[in-house]
Design a protein around this motif. Structure first.
Motif, PDB file in Angstrom:
ATOM      1  N   GLY A 156       0.818  -1.211   0.000  1.00 25.59           N
ATOM      2  CA  GLY A 156       0.000   0.000   0.000  1.00 25.59           C
ATOM      3  C   GLY A 156       0.850   1.259   0.000  1.00 25.59           C
ATOM      4  N   PRO A 157       0.195   2.428  -0.025  1.00 21.90           N
ATOM      5  CA  PRO A 157       0.933   3.687  -0.073  1.00 21.90           C
ATOM      6  C   PRO A 157       1.817   3.863   1.158  1.00 21.90           C
ATOM      7  N   LYS A 158       2.845   4.667   1.018  1.00 25.24           N
ATOM      8  CA  LYS A 158       3.791   4.857   2.125  1.00 25.24           C
ATOM      9  C   LYS A 158       3.059   5.467   3.324  1.00 25.24           C
ATOM     10  N   THR A 159       3.261   4.838   4.482  1.00 22.92           N
ATOM     11  CA  THR A 159       2.625   5.342   5.701  1.00 22.92           C
ATOM     12  C   THR A 159       3.451   6.509   6.268  1.00 22.92           C
ATOM     13  N   PRO A 160       2.813   7.384   7.065  1.00 23.63           N
ATOM     14  CA  PRO A 160       3.537   8.563   7.583  1.00 23.63           C
ATOM     15  C   PRO A 160       4.715   8.191   8.482  1.00 23.63           C
ATOM     16  N   THR A 161       4.596   7.078   9.231  1.00 22.08           N
ATOM     17  CA  THR A 161       5.710   6.678  10.100  1.00 22.08           C
ATOM     18  C   THR A 161       6.075   5.222   9.819  1.00 22.08           C
ATOM     19  N   ASP A 162       7.295   4.850  10.179  1.00 24.86           N
ATOM     20  CA  ASP A 162       7.732   3.454  10.024  1.00 24.86           C
ATOM     21  C   ASP A 162       6.861   2.553  10.878  1.00 24.86           C
ATOM     22  N   GLU A 163       6.578   3.008  12.117  1.00 24.99           N
ATOM     23  CA  GLU A 163       5.836   2.158  13.050  1.00 24.99           C
ATOM     24  C   GLU A 163       4.435   1.843  12.530  1.00 24.99           C
ATOM     25  N   ALA A 164       3.823   2.817  11.847  1.00 19.61           N
ATOM     26  CA  ALA A 164       2.471   2.571  11.307  1.00 19.61           C
ATOM     27  C   ALA A 164       2.506   1.383  10.353  1.00 19.61           C
ATOM     28  N   PHE A 165       3.536   1.295   9.537  1.00 17.42           N
ATOM     29  CA  PHE A 165       3.622   0.181   8.590  1.00 17.42           C
ATOM     30  C   PHE A 165       4.050  -1.107   9.297  1.00 17.42           C
ATOM     31  N   LEU A 166       5.038  -0.987  10.172  1.00 13.22           N
ATOM     32  CA  LEU A 166       5.539  -2.183  10.866  1.00 13.22           C
ATOM     33  C   LEU A 166       4.447  -2.828  11.707  1.00 13.22           C
ATOM     34  N   SER A 167       3.547  -2.017  12.268  1.00 12.65           N
ATOM     35  CA  SER A 167       2.487  -2.623  13.089  1.00 12.65           C
ATOM     36  C   SER A 167       1.511  -3.404  12.205  1.00 12.65           C
ATOM     37  N   GLN A 168       1.295  -2.971  10.964  1.00  7.45           N
ATOM     38  CA  GLN A 168       0.465  -3.768  10.043  1.00  7.45           C
ATOM     39  C   GLN A 168       1.146  -5.108   9.749  1.00  7.45           C
ATOM     40  N   VAL A 169       2.437  -5.039   9.490  1.00 10.09           N
ATOM     41  CA  VAL A 169       3.175  -6.266   9.152  1.00 10.09           C
ATOM     42  C   VAL A 169       3.197  -7.213  10.355  1.00 10.09           C
ATOM     43  N   ARG A 170       3.358  -6.629  11.543  1.00 13.06           N
ATOM     44  CA  ARG A 170       3.308  -7.440  12.768  1.00 13.06           C
ATOM     45  C   ARG A 170       1.945  -8.138  12.860  1.00 13.06           C
ATOM     46  N   GLY A 171       0.875  -7.406  12.550  1.00 15.18           N
ATOM     47  CA  GLY A 171      -0.468  -7.978  12.571  1.00 15.18           C
ATOM     48  C   GLY A 171      -0.594  -9.151  11.613  1.00 15.18           C
TER      49      GLY A 171
END
Ligand code: FBP
Length: 263
Positions: A201-216
């Motif tokens: 998906g589109p680039k998230t504003p922070t790294d953590e926002a994306f990493l938490s999706q991947v963790r999920g």
């Protein structure tokens, strides 16, 4: 039972981290790109140095830039963003040609729910069979899209995509994130023995926002990720790749989510 694991070339300990780079065609060389990431050579280098288990490219990019180091998934269909009609993406490259370019697998997007769904399903069916005959993996981007699909990240729609991908015979099904680990676990369960990866998906504003999706995704029992913009639009793509590797290869599924999950 066909027990060959066609996804194996793209897996490390059963998990995968795919770098996707077909956005030049799908979105156009517009806001997605800058001077650095518009160059396919830069992306191939990120795939090689970033520990990716696969690289997904279109034919023309692979012909000119693929160096054989990261396992290749060749996309066989694609369309531009200029077409505003009901989504239809047709095959423009053969499985045989993909193999000649060194691909270990082929990729195909089905716009599930599109008025043209049947055409893509039929085309994919031939592709999947030929890929398996040649010992190659068949990876399906299942994107619910079209007038019948108002929200493609709705958990029921995401699970439907996962299930459809499995029933269509995909070795790896690439779906959008449904918003939380619990609903994604249902999508993973719906896909049975097919591997499920999240589409970046589109680039998230922070790294953590994306990493938490991947963790999920990983807590839900997913196999990993197929990511583009969140890596190659990052100021430090190799650092982001390192963070992703840690989450993908070290996160354990949560048993209460994955074993007894029900709707
Ligand atoms: P991103 O991580 O950049 O979203 O890439 C994953 C991907 O599936 C690409 O392979 C594809 O070009 C793109 O997403 C399609 O995005 P869209 O949802 O806009 O059609």
């Amino acid at each position: 039972m066909n027990s060959k694991d066609y996804a194996a070339p793209f897996l490390k300990n059963g998990r995968c981290m795919i770098l996707a780079y077909d956005q030049g065609l799908e979105h156009g060389p517009t806001e997605d790109f800058n001077d650095r990431n518009v160059d396919p050579a830069f992306i191939v280098d990120v795939a090689n140095k970033g520990g990716y288990t696969a690289l997904a490219l279109q034919k023309g990019t692979a012909e000119r830039y693929y160096d054989g180091k990261t396992p290749l998934i060749l996309k066989l269909n694609g369309k531009s963003a200029l077409v505003k009609a009901e989504p239809l993406s047709r095959q423009h490259c053969s499985v045989k040609y993909a193999e000649s370019l060194g691909a270990k697998g082929v990729g195909y997007t089905i716009f599930l729910g599109s008025g043209h769904e049947a055409e893509m399903v039929r085309e994919w069916g031939h592709i999947q069979e030929e890929a398996h005959e040649r010992g190659m993996g068949a990876i399906c981007w299942v994107y619910p899209r079209g007038t019948g699909v108002p929200v493609d990240t709705n958990p029921d729609i995401v699970a439907y995509a996962a299930r459809a991908g499995m029933e269509f015979g995909a070795d790896i099904v690439k779906i959008k994130y449904s918003g939380d680990a619990k609903s994604f676990a249902w999508a993973v369960k719906s896909a049975g023995r097919a591997k499920v990866v999240m589409s970046g998906g589109p680039k998230t504003p922070t790294d953590e926002a994306f990493l938490s999706q991947v963790r999920g995704v990983m807590e839900a029992g997913g196999a990993g990720l197929a990511v583009g913009r969140n890596v190659w639009q990052h100021a430090d793509p190799l650092r982001m790749s390192e963070l992703l590797r840690k989450v993908i290869f070290e996160t354990q599924p949560i048993p209460t989510l994955t074993s007894s999950i029900s709707r």
